[in-house]
Design a protein around this motif. Sequence first.
Motif, short mmCIF file in Angstrom:
data_model
loop_
_atom_site.label_atom_id
_atom_site.label_comp_id
_atom_site.label_asym_id
_atom_site.label_seq_id
_atom_site.Cartn_x
_atom_site.Cartn_y
_atom_site.Cartn_z
N ALA A 82 28.20 30.73 42.26
CA ALA A 82 28.74 31.93 42.94
C ALA A 82 29.94 31.59 43.82
CB ALA A 82 27.65 32.58 43.77
N LYS A 104 37.59 35.61 42.27
CA LYS A 104 37.01 36.56 43.22
C LYS A 104 37.79 36.64 44.53
CE LYS A 104 33.29 39.12 44.05
NZ LYS A 104 32.87 40.20 43.14
N ILE A 132 32.35 31.84 39.54
CA ILE A 132 33.03 32.72 40.50
C ILE A 132 33.86 31.91 41.51
CG2 ILE A 132 32.65 34.59 42.17
CD1 ILE A 132 31.33 35.25 39.52
N PHE A 188 30.78 34.79 32.55
CA PHE A 188 32.00 35.50 32.96
C PHE A 188 32.67 34.72 34.09
CE2 PHE A 188 30.18 37.41 36.81
CZ PHE A 188 28.82 37.38 36.52
N GLY A 192 35.51 29.64 43.76
CA GLY A 192 35.66 28.18 43.80
C GLY A 192 35.19 27.51 42.52
N ASP A 228 38.10 27.37 40.25
CA ASP A 228 38.95 26.26 40.70
C ASP A 228 38.42 24.94 40.11
OD1 ASP A 228 40.80 27.42 42.80
OD2 ASP A 228 38.90 27.97 43.72
N MET A 259 32.27 29.70 46.79
CA MET A 259 32.05 29.31 48.19
C MET A 259 30.88 30.10 48.78
SD MET A 259 33.21 27.29 50.51
CE MET A 259 34.95 26.94 50.77
N TRP A 278 31.06 20.02 48.90
CA TRP A 278 32.46 19.61 48.76
C TRP A 278 32.62 18.11 49.01
CZ3 TRP A 278 35.97 23.14 46.95
CH2 TRP A 278 35.56 24.48 46.95
N PHE A 305 32.55 31.45 55.25
CA PHE A 305 33.58 32.35 55.77
C PHE A 305 33.19 32.87 57.17
CE2 PHE A 305 34.19 32.72 51.11
CZ PHE A 305 35.48 32.21 51.05
N SER A 337 25.83 28.22 45.10
CA SER A 337 27.01 28.49 45.94
C SER A 337 27.43 27.18 46.62
CB SER A 337 26.69 29.57 46.97
OG SER A 337 25.76 29.06 47.91
N LYS A 351 20.56 31.11 36.75
CA LYS A 351 21.18 32.26 36.07
C LYS A 351 22.71 32.17 36.06
CE LYS A 351 21.44 37.30 36.77
NZ LYS A 351 21.21 38.35 37.78
N LEU A 395 22.17 30.44 43.85
CA LEU A 395 23.23 30.67 42.85
C LEU A 395 24.26 29.53 42.85
CD1 LEU A 395 24.00 34.50 43.36
CD2 LEU A 395 22.05 33.43 42.26
C1 LIG Z 1 37.43 28.10 47.94
C2 LIG Z 1 36.51 29.04 47.28
C3 LIG Z 1 36.53 30.41 47.51
C4 LIG Z 1 35.56 31.29 46.85
O1 LIG Z 1 34.71 30.86 46.10
S1 LIG Z 1 35.74 32.96 47.15
C5 LIG Z 1 34.42 33.69 46.29
C6 LIG Z 1 33.11 33.63 47.08
N1 LIG Z 1 32.04 34.12 46.27
C7 LIG Z 1 31.75 35.43 46.16
O2 LIG Z 1 32.37 36.30 46.75
C8 LIG Z 1 30.55 35.70 45.27
C9 LIG Z 1 30.23 37.13 45.24
N2 LIG Z 1 29.00 37.30 44.48
C10 LIG Z 1 28.97 37.82 43.24
O3 LIG Z 1 29.98 38.12 42.64
C11 LIG Z 1 27.61 38.08 42.66
O4 LIG Z 1 26.67 37.94 43.67
C12 LIG Z 1 27.23 37.08 41.53
C13 LIG Z 1 28.06 37.40 40.29
C14 LIG Z 1 27.45 35.64 41.96
C15 LIG Z 1 25.72 37.26 41.20
O5 LIG Z 1 25.45 38.59 40.84
P1 LIG Z 1 23.90 39.04 40.65
O6 LIG Z 1 23.22 38.18 39.69
O7 LIG Z 1 23.94 40.53 40.37
O8 LIG Z 1 23.19 38.76 42.05
P2 LIG Z 1 23.44 39.50 43.44
O9 LIG Z 1 22.35 40.51 43.65
O10 LIG Z 1 24.84 39.97 43.56
O11 LIG Z 1 23.26 38.28 44.47
C16 LIG Z 1 22.00 37.70 44.68
C17 LIG Z 1 21.96 37.16 46.09
O12 LIG Z 1 22.90 36.09 46.20
C18 LIG Z 1 23.76 36.33 47.29
N3 LIG Z 1 25.06 35.72 47.00
C19 LIG Z 1 25.89 35.99 45.98
N4 LIG Z 1 26.97 35.21 46.04
C20 LIG Z 1 26.83 34.44 47.16
C21 LIG Z 1 27.65 33.45 47.77
N5 LIG Z 1 28.83 33.08 47.26
N6 LIG Z 1 27.19 32.87 48.91
C22 LIG Z 1 26.00 33.23 49.43
N7 LIG Z 1 25.19 34.17 48.89
C23 LIG Z 1 25.61 34.75 47.78
C24 LIG Z 1 23.83 37.85 47.39
O13 LIG Z 1 24.27 38.23 48.65
C25 LIG Z 1 22.40 38.20 47.12
O14 LIG Z 1 21.65 37.99 48.28
P3 LIG Z 1 20.41 38.95 48.65
O15 LIG Z 1 19.43 38.78 47.52
O16 LIG Z 1 19.90 38.41 49.95
O17 LIG Z 1 20.94 40.32 48.74
#
Ligand SMILES: C/C=C/C(=O)SCCNC(=O)CCNC(=O)[C@H](O)C(C)(C)COP(=O)(O)OP(=O)(O)OC[C@H]1O[C@@H](n2cnc3c(N)ncnc32)[C@H](O)[C@@H]1OP(=O)(O)O
Length: 286
Positions: A69, A148, A124, A144, A126, A129, A71, A39, A76, A33, A65, A31
């Motif tokens: 996603a 987060k 999402i 979208f 980062g 940002d 960071m 960075w 973390f 990430s 897709k 995704l």
């Molecule tokens: C300085 C910066 C700070 C930040 O960026 S803080 C924010 C950090 N990011 C998150 O918290 C992202 C949270 N994830 C989501 O909101 C959703 O996911 C998405 C909208 C990105 C995608 O949704 P969908 O298409 O329904 O897929 P899915 O089933 O939720 O995820 C598929 C697989 O991808 C992994 N995944 C999602 N985001 C991350 C990420 N940021 N880093 C590593 N893995 C990620 C999940 O865990 C899962 O994994 P598996 O298939 O093994 O269950």
Amino acid sequence: MSDLDFSTLETLSVTIDQHIAHIQLSRPEALNSMIPIFWHELPATVRKIDEQSAARVIVISSQGKHFSAGMDLSVFTQMGKDFVGEPARRGERMRRMVLELQDSFNALESVRMPVLVAMQGGVIGGAVDMVCAADSRYCTADTFFTIKETEIGMTADVGTLQRLPHLIPQGLVRELAYTGRNMGAVEAKECGFVNQVFADQQSLLEGVMKIAAKIASHSPLAVTGCKEMINYTRDHTVADALNYMAVWQTGMFQMPDIQEAMSAAKEQRKPVYEELHNKISGMQRK
Ligand SMILES: C/C=C/C(=O)SCCNC(=O)CCNC(=O)[C@H](O)C(C)(C)COP(=O)(O)OP(=O)(O)OC[C@H]1O[C@@H](n2cnc3c(N)ncnc32)[C@H](O)[C@@H]1OP(=O)(O)O
């Protein structure tokens, strides 16, 4: 010239054609990430494109897709292990790390050419940002945007809260930041965060490349002047910015480019402009 080799990048793929540099986030299986090396690779790539002077505009898009996603969650987990020890030293280490992360996206603002971003799916954390630091944003109908960070217990720290209030209304920024809710493509267009919404990824890239080509057809010095002035004006008073404009123009008024633009229009051909020059060799940062 920096010795970065685009073909060895782990998180990005880069092509430069017809004065357009196209950077793609290239980890769709994850995704897109943001893992630690991302960075470093992003600002190094942007700075190398700037130094090469072959491109006049940068387009950033991503494969898969979701645009990104944010960071990578493993970062973390790792931080929980690394950030231990004496509190003040731990705090100072965190401060340096946040500044370095911010610097990665500052590169999009300080690069001489405009940066356009083409997005799909989730943008999402980062990634918000990142795109806030770009010049213009475009997306598909399924896109979208989510600040987060709040939902995962932290305050967004890499530019969203500093740049977004200059792009959309304050009240909306606050709502998006406090709630962490998704903002869809229609709402993003309505509030002016994105310039245009396209039906799908193919029409998105075609449309953004057309805009990039139009920018690339102009004098790179004229375009870089626009970017410099718009950035400066955002952060200063109108009086200061008008003064800077006048001083800028005493050095940057480009008579040859103006003559070339007029001749080309008269002769019904494309204008040919000299590129902006590279840095002095040996003076670049590694
Ligand atoms: C300085 C910066 C700070 C930040 O960026 S803080 C924010 C950090 N990011 C998150 O918290 C992202 C949270 N994830 C989501 O909101 C959703 O996911 C998405 C909208 C990105 C995608 O949704 P969908 O298409 O329904 O897929 P899915 O089933 O939720 O995820 C598929 C697989 O991808 C992994 N995944 C999602 N985001 C991350 C990420 N940021 N880093 C590593 N893995 C990620 C999940 O865990 C899962 O994994 P598996 O298939 O093994 O269950």
